[in-house]
Design an enzyme around this catalytic site. Structure first.
Site, PDB file in Angstrom:
ATOM      1  N   SER A  93     -66.349  -7.410   0.050  1.00 50.42           N
ATOM      2  CA  SER A  93     -66.853  -6.828   2.037  1.00 50.42           C
ATOM      3  C   SER A  93     -65.867  -5.222   1.836  1.00 50.42           C
ATOM      4  CB  SER A  93     -67.344  -7.981   2.055  1.00 50.42           C
ATOM      5  OG  SER A  93     -66.237  -8.141   3.184  1.00 50.42           O
ATOM      6  N   VAL A 157     -62.632 -10.482   2.006  1.00 49.73           N
ATOM      7  CA  VAL A 157     -62.572  -9.810   3.148  1.00 49.73           C
ATOM      8  C   VAL A 157     -61.839  -9.266   3.286  1.00 49.73           C
ATOM      9  CG1 VAL A 157     -62.215 -12.165   4.294  1.00 49.73           C
ATOM     10  CG2 VAL A 157     -63.362 -10.668   5.542  1.00 49.73           C
ATOM     11  N   ILE A 188     -58.210 -12.452   0.089  1.00 44.86           N
ATOM     12  CA  ILE A 188     -58.163 -11.773   1.395  1.00 44.86           C
ATOM     13  C   ILE A 188     -57.727 -10.820   1.469  1.00 44.86           C
ATOM     14  CG2 ILE A 188     -56.447 -11.124   4.028  1.00 44.86           C
ATOM     15  CD1 ILE A 188     -58.157 -13.485   4.041  1.00 44.86           C
ATOM     16  N   LYS A 189     -58.309  -9.127   1.688  1.00 39.26           N
ATOM     17  CA  LYS A 189     -57.937  -8.246   1.282  1.00 39.26           C
ATOM     18  C   LYS A 189     -57.021  -7.375   1.803  1.00 39.26           C
ATOM     19  CE  LYS A 189     -61.506  -5.452  -0.577  1.00 39.26           C
ATOM     20  NZ  LYS A 189     -62.601  -4.856  -0.441  1.00 39.26           N
ATOM     21  N   ILE A 190     -56.403  -6.834   0.814  1.00 39.02           N
ATOM     22  CA  ILE A 190     -54.783  -6.140   1.681  1.00 39.02           C
ATOM     23  C   ILE A 190     -54.564  -4.719   0.600  1.00 39.02           C
ATOM     24  CG2 ILE A 190     -52.675  -6.041   1.740  1.00 39.02           C
ATOM     25  CD1 ILE A 190     -52.097  -9.225   1.757  1.00 39.02           C
TER      26      ILE A 190
END
Length: 418
Positions: A93, A157, A188-190
């Site tokens: 997402s 996310v 966790i998207k960085i």
């Protein structure tokens, strides 16, 4: 968006089923016609008349070791169930996806009203809506996560795109988002911006699994791999098996930018290279992946249970209608990789994609294309920086637009409650 298919219409699969098996594929839509998503269901009927649902997505994973993921998320999250049944193994997402989902659906209204009436500010309301979707999706993919011992079944996310230039704030945001979701199979998207490379190392070192997004160049990809390994080494963990990561290498946007530059150059040589840059660079990224995840340094981490940071092909939908609709999927198939596909790309691949290892069959050709583009004056460093800036700007615009819309909606609710 797709036109609504006729559920009674079947089409012939491009794959030859095993002998003594017959394969039929039927299409049906999800519970939200406005989304227009087409799911293809294939049934393998064996000689005994029993049916086992199979699609090309199952073949992609089982035969070639590539995991098909879905690049979309909205309510009801249970719409993911038929996708999982058809072979999807994870979800990605981003702020643009949530902006579209939340602003175009009534499915969020009840929770939104509750959050607003509880006195939460608009940012907390946003994260409340997003985190619930992520948690619900994680639950659906948990069986895949368990079956693969943490190798697949992830839901991603992203931290706020507003902080892509702040190392420390990104670290704290990632830790907080991880606590909020509180699921073993969340990524966790960085973003892979220069300020966030150190963030990636620190978050990995804290034992948090990360999807590194917005990678547009080989140089930045190398820095991402190093940050992952640095993080693992700094973690102090004796068992690294539960800290995993993927590197989201963007594809189609590369061609969108470079094609415009080639058309401006206008020579026959330049025009002949249109539609070739993105796959060529991605092919070389896989070569870098194989090189970096081998040798003494990596083997020392493997002894502690470390898993490779898999390459994830992102931005796989075709932007130029003149190109084949599986252009950014078919040529990038290989083991230990992921292809996350939005609706159009997923439908196209299921219908007529080719399941075959292709990622390293034309390496010399890819090297030639990469070099030829440089000779024409295409600077890959510029391409990477420009696309990264555009990506962060686009996600920030979606994020801000949604917050503004939610603020307006919240004010309306407050007015009516007076």
């Amino acid at each position: 968006m797709f036109s609504t298919p006729n559920p009674a219409v079947s089409f012939v699969s491009p794959f030859k089923p095993r002998s003594s098996f017959s394969l039929k594929c039927f299409s049906f839509t999800n519970s939200q016609p406005s989304k227009g998503f087409l799911v293809v269901r294939c049934s393998l009927a064996d000689g005994n008349g029993s049916s086992v649902k199979r699609t090309t997505l199952h073949d992609l994973y089982e035969r070639e070791g590539q995991s098909p993921w879905y690049d979309n998320l909205y309510r009801p999250v249970t719409d993911l169930l038929p996708l999982i049944e058809n072979g999807v193994r994870g979800v990605t997402s981003n702020p643009a996806i949530f902006q579209k989902a939340i602003s175009s659906s009534n499915a969020y209204n009840d929770q939104f009203r509750e959050l607003v009436q509880s006195g939460k500010d608009i940012k907390r309301v946003y994260w409340g809506l997003v985190v619930k979707d992520i948690q619900d999706a994680c639950k659906l993919f948990e069986p895949i996560y368990d079956q693969t011992d943490g190798g697949d079944g992830y839901v991603s996310v992203e931290v706020s795109p507003r902080i892509a230039d702040d190392t420390k704030v990104t670290i704290e945001a990632a830790k907080k988002l991880h606590r909020m979701v509180n699921r073993p199979n969340v990524y966790i998207k960085i973003p892979a911006t220069a300020p966030c490379i150190p963030s990636i190392k620190e978050v990995i070192a804290k034992g948090i699994s990360v999807n590194v997004t917005l990678i547009f160049s080989l140089a930045r990809y190398k820095a991402v791999i190093d940050a992952y390994m640095d993080g693992l080494e700094a973690s102090g963990l004796s068992d690294l098996s539960r800290v995993t990561s993927v590197a989201s290498f963007f594809v189609s946007r590369v061609d969108t930018l470079i094609d415009k530059m080639l058309e401006k150059i206008g020579t026959p040589e330049a025009l002949d290279l249109r539609g070739k840059a993105a796959v060529a660079q991605a092919t070389l990224a896989y070569q870098l992946y194989q090189k970096k995840f081998s040798g003494p340094r990596w083997e020392a981490l493997v002894k502690k249970g470390a898993k490779k940071q898999r390459l994830l092909w992102a931005s796989t939908s075709v932007k130029n209608p003149a190109y084949p609709d599986t252009l950014y999927v078919d040529p990038l198939i290989g083991p230990d990789t992921i292809s996350t596909m939005p609706d159009q790309a997923l439908q196209a691949f299921i219908e007529h994609g080719t399941v075959s290892r292709t990622i390293d069959t034309n390496v010399s050709e890819a090297e030639g294309i990469y070099s030829s583009l440089e000779k024409l004056g295409i600077e890959w460093a510029y391409i990477g920086t420009q696309l990264e800036d555009e990506g962060v700007e686009s996600f920030t615009k979606s994020f801000d637009s949604l917050l503004d819309a939610l603020e307006e909606k919240a004010n309306s609710i407050k007015m009516h409650s007076l």
